[in-house]
Design a protein around this motif. Sequence first.
Motif, PDB file in Angstrom:
ATOM      1  N   SER A   1      37.800  42.777  50.063  1.00  0.00           N
ATOM      2  CA  SER A   1      39.049  43.076  49.236  1.00  0.00           C
ATOM      3  C   SER A   1      39.411  44.727  49.119  1.00  0.00           C
ATOM      4  CB  SER A   1      38.739  42.722  47.738  1.00  0.00           C
ATOM      5  OG  SER A   1      38.652  41.377  47.568  1.00  0.00           O
TER       6      SER A   1
ATOM      7  N   LEU B   1      42.103  37.323  41.628  1.00  0.00           N
ATOM      8  CA  LEU B   1      42.375  37.345  43.053  1.00  0.00           C
ATOM      9  C   LEU B   1      41.220  37.027  43.894  1.00  0.00           C
ATOM     10  CD1 LEU B   1      44.778  37.821  44.992  1.00  0.00           C
ATOM     11  CD2 LEU B   1      43.815  40.179  45.429  1.00  0.00           C
ATOM     12  N   SER B   2      39.966  37.362  43.243  1.00  0.00           N
ATOM     13  CA  SER B   2      38.673  37.277  43.857  1.00  0.00           C
ATOM     14  C   SER B   2      37.920  36.116  43.527  1.00  0.00           C
ATOM     15  CB  SER B   2      37.808  38.390  43.640  1.00  0.00           C
ATOM     16  OG  SER B   2      38.618  39.718  44.130  1.00  0.00           O
TER      17      SER B   2
ATOM     18  N   GLY C   1      42.393  41.529  39.620  1.00  0.00           N
ATOM     19  CA  GLY C   1      41.569  41.766  40.581  1.00  0.00           C
ATOM     20  C   GLY C   1      40.422  40.939  40.723  1.00  0.00           C
ATOM     21  N   TYR C   2      39.951  40.378  39.360  1.00  0.00           N
ATOM     22  CA  TYR C   2      38.926  39.563  39.318  1.00  0.00           C
ATOM     23  C   TYR C   2      39.606  38.182  39.704  1.00  0.00           C
ATOM     24  CZ  TYR C   2      35.007  36.855  37.247  1.00  0.00           C
ATOM     25  OH  TYR C   2      33.999  35.958  37.281  1.00  0.00           O
TER      26      TYR C   2
ATOM     27  N   ASN D   1      41.282  39.768  51.594  1.00  0.00           N
ATOM     28  CA  ASN D   1      42.462  39.787  50.360  1.00  0.00           C
ATOM     29  C   ASN D   1      42.667  41.223  50.209  1.00  0.00           C
ATOM     30  OD1 ASN D   1      40.875  40.157  48.083  1.00  0.00           O
ATOM     31  ND2 ASN D   1      40.385  38.255  47.620  1.00  0.00           N
ATOM     32  N   TYR D   2      43.801  41.357  49.379  1.00  0.00           N
ATOM     33  CA  TYR D   2      44.506  42.785  49.148  1.00  0.00           C
ATOM     34  C   TYR D   2      45.454  42.435  48.169  1.00  0.00           C
ATOM     35  CZ  TYR D   2      48.607  41.309  51.654  1.00  0.00           C
ATOM     36  OH  TYR D   2      49.433  40.591  52.383  1.00  0.00           O
ATOM     37  N   LEU D   3      45.966  43.612  47.537  1.00  0.00           N
ATOM     38  CA  LEU D   3      47.077  43.740  46.582  1.00  0.00           C
ATOM     39  C   LEU D   3      47.437  45.200  46.771  1.00  0.00           C
ATOM     40  CD1 LEU D   3      48.757  42.060  44.618  1.00  0.00           C
ATOM     41  CD2 LEU D   3      47.536  43.237  42.700  1.00  0.00           C
TER      42      LEU D   3
ATOM     43  N   GLU E   1      50.586  48.584  41.472  1.00  0.00           N
ATOM     44  CA  GLU E   1      51.740  49.356  40.895  1.00  0.00           C
ATOM     45  C   GLU E   1      51.584  50.964  40.841  1.00  0.00           C
ATOM     46  OE1 GLU E   1      50.255  46.925  39.952  1.00  0.00           O
ATOM     47  OE2 GLU E   1      49.589  47.255  37.681  1.00  0.00           O
ATOM     48  N   ASP E   2      50.178  51.316  41.035  1.00  0.00           N
ATOM     49  CA  ASP E   2      49.807  52.702  41.078  1.00  0.00           C
ATOM     50  C   ASP E   2      48.317  52.594  41.410  1.00  0.00           C
ATOM     51  OD1 ASP E   2      48.441  52.135  38.617  1.00  0.00           O
ATOM     52  OD2 ASP E   2      50.057  52.822  37.475  1.00  0.00           O
TER      53      ASP E   2
ATOM     54  N   GLY F   1      37.752  44.550  39.253  1.00  0.00           N
ATOM     55  CA  GLY F   1      37.916  43.140  38.973  1.00  0.00           C
ATOM     56  C   GLY F   1      37.242  42.403  40.136  1.00  0.00           C
ATOM     57  N   ALA F   2      37.485  42.857  41.200  1.00  0.00           N
ATOM     58  CA  ALA F   2      37.004  42.174  42.501  1.00  0.00           C
ATOM     59  C   ALA F   2      35.405  42.079  42.768  1.00  0.00           C
ATOM     60  CB  ALA F   2      37.681  42.519  43.681  1.00  0.00           C
TER      61      ALA F   2
ATOM     62  N   PHE G   1      41.210  49.800  39.203  1.00  0.00           N
ATOM     63  CA  PHE G   1      40.679  48.773  38.110  1.00  0.00           C
ATOM     64  C   PHE G   1      40.577  47.401  38.869  1.00  0.00           C
ATOM     65  CE2 PHE G   1      41.249  52.073  34.909  1.00  0.00           C
ATOM     66  CZ  PHE G   1      40.302  52.088  34.427  1.00  0.00           C
ATOM     67  N   ALA G   2      41.692  47.278  39.917  1.00  0.00           N
ATOM     68  CA  ALA G   2      41.610  45.781  40.269  1.00  0.00           C
ATOM     69  C   ALA G   2      40.188  45.900  41.274  1.00  0.00           C
ATOM     70  CB  ALA G   2      42.758  45.560  41.333  1.00  0.00           C
TER      71      ALA G   2
ATOM     72  N   PHE H   1      42.452  46.964  47.424  1.00  0.00           N
ATOM     73  CA  PHE H   1      43.636  47.272  46.399  1.00  0.00           C
ATOM     74  C   PHE H   1      43.888  48.754  46.614  1.00  0.00           C
ATOM     75  CE2 PHE H   1      40.640  44.104  45.078  1.00  0.00           C
ATOM     76  CZ  PHE H   1      41.670  43.104  44.486  1.00  0.00           C
TER      77      PHE H   1
ATOM     78  N   ALA I   1      45.878  51.170  38.891  1.00  0.00           N
ATOM     79  CA  ALA I   1      45.783  49.663  38.775  1.00  0.00           C
ATOM     80  C   ALA I   1      44.837  49.132  40.035  1.00  0.00           C
ATOM     81  CB  ALA I   1      47.123  48.979  38.944  1.00  0.00           C
TER      82      ALA I   1
ATOM     83  N   GLN J   1      53.033  49.402  32.537  1.00  0.00           N
ATOM     84  CA  GLN J   1      53.186  49.405  33.841  1.00  0.00           C
ATOM     85  C   GLN J   1      52.331  48.352  34.475  1.00  0.00           C
ATOM     86  OE1 GLN J   1      54.531  52.404  36.082  1.00  0.00           O
ATOM     87  NE2 GLN J   1      52.772  52.700  37.352  1.00  0.00           N
ATOM     88  N   SER J   2      51.252  48.117  34.028  1.00  0.00           N
ATOM     89  CA  SER J   2      50.237  47.025  34.962  1.00  0.00           C
ATOM     90  C   SER J   2      50.619  45.756  34.400  1.00  0.00           C
ATOM     91  CB  SER J   2      48.783  47.399  34.480  1.00  0.00           C
ATOM     92  OG  SER J   2      48.320  48.610  35.510  1.00  0.00           O
TER      93      SER J   2
ATOM     94  N   PRO K   1      44.830  45.039  35.015  1.00  0.00           N
ATOM     95  CA  PRO K   1      44.460  45.171  36.314  1.00  0.00           C
ATOM     96  C   PRO K   1      42.997  44.720  36.827  1.00  0.00           C
ATOM     97  CG  PRO K   1      44.734  47.334  35.377  1.00  0.00           C
ATOM     98  CD  PRO K   1      45.292  46.260  34.519  1.00  0.00           C
ATOM     99  N   VAL K   2      42.237  44.779  35.830  1.00  0.00           N
ATOM    100  CA  VAL K   2      40.797  44.459  36.188  1.00  0.00           C
ATOM    101  C   VAL K   2      40.825  42.644  36.189  1.00  0.00           C
ATOM    102  CG1 VAL K   2      38.445  44.148  35.193  1.00  0.00           C
ATOM    103  CG2 VAL K   2      39.393  46.316  35.255  1.00  0.00           C
TER     104      VAL K   2
END
Lengths: 249, 346
Positions: free
Chosen positions: B24, A87-88, A84-85, B51-53, B56-57, B67-68, B63-64, B26, B60, A109-110, A80-81
Amino acid sequence: MTKTIDKNFSMPKCFNERSKPSLYCPGCGQSIFLKHLGFIIDDLEIQGKTTLGIDIGCSLLAWNFFNFDIVQTHHGRSVPVAVGYKLSNKRRIVMSIMGDGGGYAIGLQSLLHAAFRNNPISVFVLNNTGYSMTGGQMAPTSIPGEITTTSPSGKDPKNSGKAFHGPELIKQISDNSAYIARASVSNPIMLQKMIKKTLENQIKNNSFSFLEVLTPCPTNWKTTASESFNFLSKMEKEFPIGEMTKNEK
Amino acid sequence: MEKLSYITGNEAAVLGAIEGDAESFFGYPITPATEILEGWIRKAEENKNLNYLQTEDEIAAGFAVIGALLAGKKAFTATAGIGHVLMQDPISMAENERLPFVGIIAQRGGPSTGTVIYSQQELNLASYGGNGDGLRIVYSASSVSEVYYLSQKVFSIAWKYRFPTFLLTDGYLAKQRVNTKLEKYLKPFPSSKILREMKDKPTHLRNCYGSEIEFANILKRNIADYKSLINKVAESESYKASDSKYLIIAHGSVASAAKDSVDILRNSNVKAGLLRPITIRPLDSRNIRRLALKAEKVFIIESAFEQFARMIIFKVPEIANKTVKIYKPAEGFTPDEIASLVNEKI
């Protein structure tokens, strides 16, 4: 390919020399994989464009392994990191590396949803049939009968399932443009070819790319060098090496 | 006449985040925070810079967000209840690696379904939920216009001080639709790439260490940084408190009702006042101490059991003996109710 074999006696240019010798145990398959990954990153000339997310477990020992940005995440969370990274920061080539526990247990799951959404990242799961950093517990990938600290009489498939086949599962839900394969460190030529495709598929097709790599863990298997390769051969029978493309026509 | 917008708390959160340069989002649907996810996606369809997502839970989603923000984006999530529990995994990473994580927490009552309106029961989790020492900044909004203002501010605070920053609301605040003043936060702080993409000087971020001593030294530095921001970040609002004999301390929606109850009490010649912490962590201890020590009696009122009271009394233990603690876990308060509860005890 002869050229790449010769290079096994040198170090990839993208290595962070200050982090060497690495913290991996002697005979560990993960450091062998990382070396091949380094050579491919050199070949593709993408050191300056690459970002790596790593998991908990032995993969965290790679936190400063290369001279490009690396972020150590939590157990099962490097995917998931990376999602997200990416996507950005769509121009970066984004990789995630984790063990079989991170990929197929706590982070499944991820992993599945990243494949299902076709997120354009390259994911490497290193399968050594156990949890190594915590001292050799049973993993979803442990082979029936395999003795671990949490299956002291051998893994009983009636209670714990058979050996978990990750790429075969991911293939069922991934997009046709995804790259899905399994390699082994016992065959470095094929391993390098598949690492290259796992990265190129993200770059060229903007698609999810996945490679499972079979790696020995002599420390927790409690095996000598030759015994380690014998067990790796046993793994290769359980987990067939090869590419699993969706469009088999 | 001043321009007002007729919006809900969750709509104010989306508009505020956009005004605060968020890029962003999430998230995963959960009542009463879902409209922030929905509202953000509608805005993102109009504005391609957002942007967005829908993940699944919540694990995530968190953690996303990480990431952003590593890529330099002002990113955030919104959650509640059990989603907020799952979110502690990424938030702990953000605490340890000093990442400017932003979350809007629309509090609900416990893990159950149905009790999604008046709760203030996520105060402890938002403030101390991580598995480290919980170095976070936590705001609590008490009106829709404040949700708008603080939804801008949390991004600047997070990026300026590099601590995870949260805004607490509740179902009542999130879902009410009222005429709202949209006030701009005037000191926006920019984001920047955390993974800097430099080949010669790569960024290697981690929260695994070679020894307890190595980790302890990093924590010492983080704790020192946190202590030094307290006076700059801690804030509170006082209402008719300077001459008050009876001081009510409350936050969020309860404080909003308590403000009206102060007027009711004053109309019957009871010298009541209100102190409302806007930051729950760090608390504005200086102002709390100054006003509470002067008062004859202190009333700590919350829609939770002992969560807020414990924080206040830990910071100002001198007031323990003259404090009346009033708890209604997962239930709301009306101004009349607070006024009569205070009258009963004086």
